[in-house]
Design an enzyme around this catalytic site. Sequence first.
Site, short mmCIF file in Angstrom:
data_model
loop_
_atom_site.label_atom_id
_atom_site.label_comp_id
_atom_site.label_asym_id
_atom_site.label_seq_id
_atom_site.Cartn_x
_atom_site.Cartn_y
_atom_site.Cartn_z
CE1 TYR A 262 -3.67 -2.22 -0.15
CE2 TYR A 262 -4.21 -1.64 2.09
CZ TYR A 262 -4.51 -2.30 0.92
OH TYR A 262 -5.66 -3.05 0.84
CB ILE B 290 -20.70 4.16 -6.22
CG1 ILE B 290 -19.68 4.06 -7.36
CG2 ILE B 290 -22.11 4.18 -6.79
CD1 ILE B 290 -19.73 2.76 -8.13
N GLY C 170 -16.41 1.98 -3.65
CA GLY C 170 -15.46 2.90 -4.27
C GLY C 170 -15.91 4.34 -4.24
CB THR D 186 -20.00 9.18 -1.07
OG1 THR D 186 -19.57 9.42 -2.43
CG2 THR D 186 -19.04 8.23 -0.38
#
Length: 355
Positions: free
Chosen positions: A62, A220, A218, A222
């Site tokens: 990450y 969406i 991802g 929100t």
Amino acid sequence: MTLTLDTYRQLGRSGLRVSPLALGTATFGNDWGWGAEQDEARRLFDLYVERGGNFIDTAVTYTDGTSERMLGEFARGRRDSLVLATKYSTLRTPHDPNSGGASRKSLFGAVETSLRQLGTDYIDLLYLHVWDPTTPVEEILRGLDDLVQQGKVLYVAISNAPAWQIARMQTVADLRGWSPLVALQLEYNLVERTGERDLIPMAQELGLGTVLWSPLAGGILTGKYSRQDLTAGAPSGTGESVRKDFNVALGGVTERSLTIVDTVKEIASELGRTPAQIGLAWALRQPVVTAPIIGARTSGQLQENLGALEVDLDASHLARLDEVSAIEPGFPHAMLASDHIRAQTRGDLKIQARR
């Protein structure tokens, strides 16, 4: 029912106790063009831990290792009170074929890298990050068990793999007396519910806790996407738009997903909440879910996400969300649930389901 981060849940068939929301740290560091710099990442960590959170998710690659390095620095002085989960199998060195995959060499190299980056001598929970069909399951399981025996890893888990392979691995581990898998990390949210067909029932049956990545699909859920994005032009590829462009390019923004968001927005308006809080609250209240992973770039975003713990969805809210996001069960599930098969196998008998 109001939840709190210190209302802990058991992780699968282990004795490990984790917060009902995990903190994702793929946003720790700006190496990928959209994360949080050091000071803001520290604020995210402190906010989560001070609220009672103990379950923190990262991976060896990450933000090119920055995530683990920051997390290790922030965790100093309270390491033993935290459950640090990391992952291996993604490529650590671009031109080294053995720095990725699920092999024993990749596994041991990744764990040593994670221990060094995190500044710790043990990992609480280690996931195989992405399924590798080229490595025998016995090699994977024996390597994981060896690390547990050495004390470098406490619990092992898996992510992003077919249900039948996970079931096979759990069976082999049980038969050989090796460390069992205690958790499954998968994508599961109101937009992506196909895990209900096989992955989630398998996890329940075999004792794996379910940890969710992308519980807001991802971003969406929100509500930041509109039907204009269905016909969006070429990605701009800069700043704030990077992740939005990514989701549009992946095809996650569809008429179906936007219809789901319409219902999420309606319920958010009725309850005086944000769409993100409704999306997370739905996941939190699924009995099959142990912990969704929340990621944020700012402390404001994290505060909003944590507000989902206080959202009380009643039966009518849950029914509306379930209906608009429902998936086709597919074969053989649809056939097995049909009235015809029920009549053929049970007739008019009354049989109480197993508890």
